[in-house]
Design an enzyme around this catalytic site. Structure first.
Site, PDB file in Angstrom:
ATOM      1  N   GLU A 179       8.326  11.203 -15.132  1.00  0.00           N
ATOM      2  CA  GLU A 179       9.637  11.881 -15.049  1.00  0.00           C
ATOM      3  C   GLU A 179      10.773  11.012 -14.536  1.00  0.00           C
ATOM      4  OE1 GLU A 179       7.933  15.372 -16.409  1.00  0.00           O
ATOM      5  OE2 GLU A 179      10.203  14.830 -15.796  1.00  0.00           O
ATOM      6  N   VAL A 201       0.358  22.199 -21.287  1.00  0.00           N
ATOM      7  CA  VAL A 201      -0.717  21.775 -20.970  1.00  0.00           C
ATOM      8  C   VAL A 201      -1.239  20.613 -22.047  1.00  0.00           C
ATOM      9  CG1 VAL A 201      -3.146  21.980 -19.939  1.00  0.00           C
ATOM     10  CG2 VAL A 201      -1.435  23.646 -19.291  1.00  0.00           C
ATOM     11  N   ALA A 203      -0.158  18.034 -23.498  1.00  0.00           N
ATOM     12  CA  ALA A 203       0.652  17.871 -24.346  1.00  0.00           C
ATOM     13  C   ALA A 203       0.380  18.231 -25.684  1.00  0.00           C
ATOM     14  CB  ALA A 203       0.970  16.052 -24.662  1.00  0.00           C
ATOM     15  N   GLY A 249       9.016   4.905 -19.285  1.00  0.00           N
ATOM     16  CA  GLY A 249       9.130   6.501 -19.736  1.00  0.00           C
ATOM     17  C   GLY A 249       8.029   7.137 -19.660  1.00  0.00           C
ATOM     18  N   ASN A 260      14.022  13.043 -23.831  1.00  0.00           N
ATOM     19  CA  ASN A 260      12.842  12.297 -24.567  1.00  0.00           C
ATOM     20  C   ASN A 260      12.154  13.307 -25.418  1.00  0.00           C
ATOM     21  OD1 ASN A 260      13.390   9.682 -23.451  1.00  0.00           O
ATOM     22  ND2 ASN A 260      11.961  10.020 -21.808  1.00  0.00           N
ATOM     23  N   ILE A 261      11.593  14.506 -24.820  1.00  0.00           N
ATOM     24  CA  ILE A 261      11.019  15.412 -25.697  1.00  0.00           C
ATOM     25  C   ILE A 261      11.838  15.950 -26.948  1.00  0.00           C
ATOM     26  CG2 ILE A 261       9.531  17.531 -25.721  1.00  0.00           C
ATOM     27  CD1 ILE A 261       8.486  16.502 -22.947  1.00  0.00           C
ATOM     28  N   THR A 271      12.715  21.730 -21.023  1.00  0.00           N
ATOM     29  CA  THR A 271      13.295  21.187 -19.927  1.00  0.00           C
ATOM     30  C   THR A 271      12.256  21.573 -18.984  1.00  0.00           C
ATOM     31  OG1 THR A 271      14.041  23.345 -19.170  1.00  0.00           O
ATOM     32  CG2 THR A 271      15.499  22.144 -20.544  1.00  0.00           C
ATOM     33  N   LYS A 325      -0.227  23.072 -14.282  1.00  0.00           N
ATOM     34  CA  LYS A 325      -0.867  23.198 -15.392  1.00  0.00           C
ATOM     35  C   LYS A 325      -2.137  23.817 -15.052  1.00  0.00           C
ATOM     36  CE  LYS A 325       0.794  18.670 -17.258  1.00  0.00           C
ATOM     37  NZ  LYS A 325       0.500  17.285 -17.463  1.00  0.00           N
TER      38      LYS A 325
END
Length: 803
Positions: free
Chosen positions: A654, A596, A598, A651, A460-461, A542, A669
């Site tokens: 995880e 941390v 996003a 989504g 996704n990222i 990842t 985090k």
């Protein structure tokens, strides 16, 4: 005329052999439409061979005959290779007649005959290309430019557009929607004689014809993709410039750069059409577009040079008004289109030195001998030139210093700064300019590095970042003065690596076809030993612990790292410090803002506070966008695991939602934030409340949802208790200066800063020596593909400033 018409110009190198002709035909099939215009030069070295033949006529008839026969065989070979016999035969008969007439010529050859003879090359190439296009179902017709272009003889003949326009309109009207293949390089005067349009005459005729035909675009196809920061044959790391301002292009052309000529650009400046330069050998290798923009510039873009330069020195002598004579001289040269490459004025000696190319020097000398009456004029040979071109170069202190610094030990005759501020030009006594060009280019453009990017993770990222990078790449390169190429995409099983670059828009669709098995080392070793790029950036999006163990190796190989992977940042202190030290020792950079919050600048803010002298005393907040969303929605009306299932389908979690629910992600985090705050903390010292009961830990994901009743009951009890107190549940991370760190569910009043959020929001409350009574609060989306991709791109921007 057709409003959407385009014009394509092909130089001699683009028509050098049968394969080149086929390539040109394919380009026109792909990039042109019916009613487009095509202007061509003579094929290969045809014009040079005709010159050789003319020169040999007076010296050795046998050699002249051999040259003509070789040329005849070359032209016949092109026709026979490209066309079937029935279509080739008429062209072969015409060639036979034309070469018979040429063979009857005996020297000497006057200027009128010479021009007519040299025009044959364009006639042959245009005739053959038109027939080849028609054979390939692209109906085309040949047109001789002498039938409509009008010009008179001169050192640099100018097309009379007023007389040429109605003639062109008449010719084009006769050919309707057909592609028209036109000879370049030639016009006709009032006496009906052929007039050659001089140096780069084919390019000049192409832009003139484009302007007259109101073409929306002229594309000049040659053997290079456009304008580079230096001659790529001399400078290996020269960069293709995708955009060039018209005034910069004109200055480059004035300095006799081989890609452009100033007369080629005149019709562009006086019309609304675009001009692009592209490579016919590799149509997709990029291009340079000439912008009709005159704006302020910041310095040099191009280093150019000439090996053969001549000086004309004009000595006015004593007792003259030197300033007036000099001004009149320069105005006169401008009117005659004989501006020098550079000039030096020495009023105390009454001397003006003008630098010219060998091609123009003779015309300039003749003109000056006729106009500079009373002055002593000398022509001196044995000079060369190196120049830096770009708007603002003469006022850029770094570029001026670098230019003079690299020339301080060279045999400089003089250095001239253009009044326009567009160039610095050094005229030197004959020297190795190739080495100087490399040195000056390196000095001025050392920041224009080639950066390779290896993306680890294409989920996704990773896929969101690829979209963002494709959108931002051109602007990033333009802003930073570097090139950024995606060279590898790696997942846990396979990888695709191509040092020529991977199109980010095709990285995912072509991955399965291009990728090979990933042994965890091959891609890293290939990048470690490559020499095509100045810098390599590994981007880890990842959650792989195995990849995190390779961070030290990445640093030791001299690569930079940008990551959203939290494993190394939250690893035991010993391992974490080993990674930090590895990057410190190699002078490489490890950026991890995306670990941390996003896209929120949490790490940046904490680091800046500490670097400014502040001291962090506590940090608290909601660090998980997923858990933020879940507890915002959880009011008892829907079972908690149903909400988890909904978040999973959208989504927001995880792949295994327990990775969010067990608190380990928030713990990581918090450890990263603690370390940014200057605290030494071990992951195992963080008190973590997991929302995954022991009996649900080892089940499959489906079984977890099926047996989630136990979790629902636990949280329903806690929610009911909180609601009795008028509170809501939130999953909170807390860190204090004494090193106490906790992660877990808390009951808060609805108006509490940590409770009153939008779904998926993160909030970070930072307390410090400066923000003791009123914490610094950073709040915003803490989950989502787009914001996390934005954080990665932000780190890439930041890294480009550091390197």
């Amino acid at each position: 005329m057709t409003s959407a018409r385009q014009l394509h110009k092909f130089g001699g190198s683009s028509l050098a052999n049968p394969e080149c002709y086929k390539r040109v035909a394919n380009i026109l099939k792909e990039y042109s439409s019916s009613a487009d215009l095509v202007v061509v030069s003579a094929a290969g070295s045809t014009t040079n061979r005709l010159i050789d033949w003319i020169n040999a006529l007076d010296k050795d008839g046998r050699i002249a005959h051999e040259i003509l026969q070789q040329l005849r065989q070359f032209q016949i070979g092109l026709v026979e290779e490209l066309l079937p016999e029935d279509k080739a035969q008429p062209l072969l008969e015409l060639l036979s007649q034309e070469f018979m007439l040429l063979g009857d010529i005996n020297g000497p050859v006057n200027d009128v005959m010479r021009a007519s003879i040299l025009g044959h090359g364009e006639v042959w190439s245009s005739r053959l290309l038109a027939e080849l296009l028609s054979h390939l179902d692209m109906e085309a017709v040949q047109l001789d430019s002498r039938d409509f272009l009008r010009a008179e003889r001169g050192a640099q003949p100018e097309v009379d557009r007023g007389r040429s326009l109605p003639l062109l309109k008449e010719k084009l009207a006769q050919h309707g929607k057909l592609r028209v293949v036109i000879t370049g390089f030639m016009a006709r005067n009032d006496a009906g004689e052929t007039v050659l349009l001089g140096r780069n005459g084919s390019d000049y005729s192409a832009t003139v014809i484009g302007a007259l035909a109101e073409a929306i675009r002229v594309t000049i196809w040659s053997d290079v993709a456009g304008v580079y920061s230096a001659d790529p044959r001399k400078v290996s790391d020269a960069c293709l410039l995708p955009l060039l301002r018209l005034d910069e292009a004109s200055e480059l052309a004035r300095l006799a750069a081989p890609v452009l000529h100033s007369r080629t650009l005149q019709p562009v400046a006086q019309s609304a059409m675009d001009l692009s330069l592209r490579c016919s050998y590799q149509p997709e290798s990029g291009s340079t577009r000439i912008e009709r923009v005159l704006a302020s510039g910041r310095g040099a873009k191009i280093i150019t040079s000439l090996d053969e330069v001549l000086l004309i020195q004009i000595h006015f002598g004593a007792g003259h008004d030197f300033s007036r004579l000099e001004s009149e001289l320069m105005r006169s040269l401008t009117r005659a289109q004989l501006q020098p490459l550079a000039m030096q004025s020495q009023p105390d000696q009454g001397l003006v030195s003008l630098a010219y190319t060998a091609e123009i020097a003779a015309s300039a000398l003749t003109y000056l001998q006729d106009t500079a009456v009373g002055a002593e004029i000398k022509l001196r040979e044995g000079y060369s030139m190196v120049a830096a071109v770009g708007a603002g170069v003469t006022i850029n202190p770094n570029h001026c210093y670098g230019f003079y610094q690299q020339l301080k030990n060279a045999p400089v005759e003089f250095i001239s700064e253009a009044e326009s501020g567009l160039s610095l030009v050094a005229i030197l006594r004959k020297t190795d300019v190739a080495k100087l060009v490399v040195d000056v280019h390196s000095q001025l453009f050392q920041a224009q590095k080639r950066v390779a990017i290896a993306l680890c993770g294409k989920g996704n990222i990773g896929s969101s970042w690829l979209e963002l990078f494709a959108e931002q790449k051109e602007e990033l390169e333009k802003r930073r003065g570097m090139s950024f190429d995606l060279v590898a995409v790696i997942d846990s099983q396979t990888y695709w690596l191509d040092l020529n670059g991977i199109d980010p828009t095709q990285a995912l669709t072509r991955f399965s076809d291009e990728s090979v098995a990933n042994d965890g080392q091959s891609w890293l070793k290939t990048l470690a030993h490559q020499t095509d790029y100045h810098e390599v950036v590994v981007m880890d999006v990842t959650a792989s612990a195995e990849l995190a163990l390779q961070y030290e190796e990445i640093a030791e190989h001299g690569m930079h790292l940008i990551c959203a992977n939290k494993v190394a940042g939250s690893a035991p202190t010993e391992q974490y410090k080993r990674v930090l030290n590895a990057f410190d020792k190699t002078g490489r950079h490890w950026l991890y803002n995306a670990t941390v919050g996003a896209g929120l600048p949490v790490n940046y803010a904490i680091r800046d506070l500490r670097n400014s002298g502040d001291q962090i005393t506590a940090v608290s907040g909601i660090f998980s966008g997923t858990l933020s969303w879940l507890f915002q929605q959880f009011d008892g009306s829907v079972p908690f695991t149903d909400l988890v299932d909904l978040a999973w389908q959208q989504g927001l979690t995880e792949p295994d939602p327990r990775s969010d629910l067990d608190g380990s992600d928030v713990m990581r985090k918090l450890v990263i934030v603690a370390r940014e705050s200057g605290l030494e903390i071990e992951p195992e010292n963080v008190k973590v409340e997991s929302l995954v009961p022991d009996e649900l830990k080892d089940l499959s994901t489906d079984d977890f949802f099926d047996k989630g009743k136990v979790l629902n009951e636990l949280l329903s009890e806690r929610l009911a208790k909180a609601q009795k107190q008028g509170k809501v549940l939130r999953y909170i991370a807390r860190l204090s200066r004494d090193g106490k760190a906790t992660v877990g569910v808390e009951a808060l009043l609805p108006e509490h800063a940590l409770a009153n959020l939008l779904p998926c929001d993160n909030v970070f409350a930072i307390e410090s020596k400066w923000y003791k009574d009123n914490p610094l609060v950073i709040k915003g989306p803490g989950a989502g593909r787009a914001v996390t991709a934005g954080a990665l791109q932000s780190d890439l921007n930041r890294l480009s400033n550091l390197i």
